[in-house]
Design a protein around this motif. Sequence first.
Motif, short mmCIF file in Angstrom:
data_model
loop_
_atom_site.label_atom_id
_atom_site.label_comp_id
_atom_site.label_asym_id
_atom_site.label_seq_id
_atom_site.Cartn_x
_atom_site.Cartn_y
_atom_site.Cartn_z
N LYS A 136 21.43 25.83 13.60
CA LYS A 136 22.25 26.73 14.42
C LYS A 136 23.48 27.17 13.66
CE LYS A 136 21.05 25.18 19.07
NZ LYS A 136 21.45 24.27 20.15
N ASP A 137 24.10 26.22 12.97
CA ASP A 137 25.31 26.51 12.21
C ASP A 137 25.00 27.49 11.07
OD1 ASP A 137 28.21 25.47 11.55
OD2 ASP A 137 27.14 25.47 9.64
N THR A 189 28.18 24.58 5.47
CA THR A 189 27.79 25.95 5.79
C THR A 189 27.89 26.83 4.54
OG1 THR A 189 28.99 25.56 7.84
CG2 THR A 189 28.12 27.77 7.50
N SER A 231 18.30 23.54 15.34
CA SER A 231 18.84 22.18 15.27
C SER A 231 20.34 22.32 15.04
CB SER A 231 18.21 21.46 14.10
OG SER A 231 18.42 22.25 12.94
N ALA A 232 21.07 21.20 14.96
CA ALA A 232 22.52 21.29 14.72
C ALA A 232 22.78 22.06 13.44
CB ALA A 232 23.11 19.88 14.65
N GLN A 233 22.10 21.66 12.36
CA GLN A 233 22.31 22.33 11.08
C GLN A 233 21.80 23.77 11.11
OE1 GLN A 233 21.24 20.03 7.52
NE2 GLN A 233 20.30 21.86 6.68
N ALA A 236 23.54 31.26 12.22
CA ALA A 236 24.53 32.20 12.74
C ALA A 236 25.38 32.77 11.60
CB ALA A 236 25.41 31.51 13.78
N ARG A 237 25.73 31.92 10.63
CA ARG A 237 26.49 32.41 9.48
C ARG A 237 25.66 33.44 8.70
NH1 ARG A 237 32.00 31.30 8.02
NH2 ARG A 237 32.29 32.42 6.08
N THR A 261 17.98 33.53 19.15
CA THR A 261 18.32 32.10 19.04
C THR A 261 17.41 31.24 19.92
OG1 THR A 261 20.63 32.78 18.93
CG2 THR A 261 20.25 30.45 19.22
#
Lengths: 256, 325
Positions: free
Chosen positions: B103-104, B75, B99-101, B107-108, B119
Amino acid sequence: MNIVACVKQVPDTETLIKVKPDRSGIDETGIKWVMNPYDEFGVEEALRLKEKLSGEVIIVSVGPARALETIRTALAMGAERGIHIVDPALDSADPFTIASALAAAIKNIPYDIIFCGQRAIDDDCGQVGAILAELLGIPQVTVITKVDVDGNTIKVTRPIEGAQLIIESSLPCVVTAQKGLNEPRYASLPGIMKAKKKPVDVKDAASLGVSIDVKAKITKTLPPPARPPGKIICGEDPAEKARELARLLREEAKVI
Amino acid sequence: MAKGVWIVTEQRYGTFRKISFELASTARKLADQLGEEVVAILLGSGIEGIAGELGKYGVDKVYVADNAVYEPYTTDAHATTVASLVKEHDPSILLLGASAQGKDLSARLVGKLATGMATDCVDLKIVEGKLLASRPMYAGKCFGEVMVSSYPQMASLRPNVFPVVENAKNASITKVDTPIDPGQLKTKVLDVQKDTSGKVDLTEANIIVSGGRGMKGPENYVILEELADILGATVGASRAAVDAGWRPQKDQVGQTGKVVSPNLYVACGISGAIQHLAGMGSSKYIVAINKDPDAPIFARADYGIVDDLFKVVPELTKEVKKLLE
């Protein structure tokens, strides 16, 4: 170890969601409110770490008056105290604003780990944990199914598409909980009785110094698009029905 | 003034993930309406050579940061670089994959850029010069229209929903410096344990064959595995099946599992609890096989078979095999 667990009160998963006729939101009549399931995994993990390493678990929630019930549930599970941020102006706030309120409340208390659910099952935004980490200037590990604390670091398991990552992070950090992390306990009767006497601080946006400026606004809430009525496939026996289904998938739907 | 439709692409081991092309194609469409450029960010190690591929899907310009610090994804490293590029160039729109990446990271970035984001969007359009996003809420029990009033207007796109459209551009490629000291990173990936099943993740699968309580036990999933093998599908499960310990947690479809949108969802022995319907309701075609004619799943299904799944599924596998041969 000082642990914070953020919780949100949401409609139970079995709730049938009805949109208000003016499309301004959902009709809350008759909704059964529960702790967001992903937050519950976070609370449980916080309690397990506390039981292992000693310390305190503080529950923080943004939500209307009814959200106090959810804070009490977490206290009944075993947390020490709560902070309830309640302000009508936060009712339709976006994730950035909610995270700002949480950050303002949390920055004044000691913490080593902050748990959040990986997303809330109502608005499904999945942003608050990461924004909170950024506002507090600490790392995040998101959508986590396993947590191991070792001194000043934490080792976590994060499933992604087609793999699992083992990640190490310095503390303090924000961990967002995914299903599979643990099996949350039920509050015991003595726990429920004790929870009634545990302290819950009530704060509003002004007392936290949070300015409310909603940047992502839900302008309309709509029911899901209607699906055309389906076809029940008839036939003499399972083989004939299966044959017709395969044909329809190939020729009509063109998906195989 | 904020200008440009930007995307953050995603690659693994030097190959773009499909979501990157979905992002590029969607950005192209929005940019054409605004009369702006499509700009892509590509981060990774040893990936400079693939940047040009993005031109095929309508990208005008690619910023490439090629440095060992970006692999594997953290991140910290990615968010710092993306935020610094975005602050320097002030785009009007910033899109990532849900995707997993993605989304992470996204949001940051909302935190770093102090902006708003819709989202997991399933539709994006421009209305009076602004981005209007449509996204499922309550796992699809209702939908929200979201407008972001700050810049960049951020949105993450649900994988597998937005079409990939070829629209060849000669993408210019600009290398950018990496403003990161690896020693400062607070997280580190110690290990990547790859799933060796060779199956596509549920969130990215084109076809899902899913089983619920009606499967009666873990040993019976073999008939779904056989059908899935023929179809090139991934096997999913209902919450009942996961809670019973028949299937792993990662296979759960529903409000507290994965929200999926395949082209075809075959529900076997799944009654259709509200929380399950929420998780798979946006599938393009839904098939239900269940012996209970009153099962709520039939109200959502495009094709239904009321019969014993233990007889129907093996026959279906045979029929599909014949058709595909």
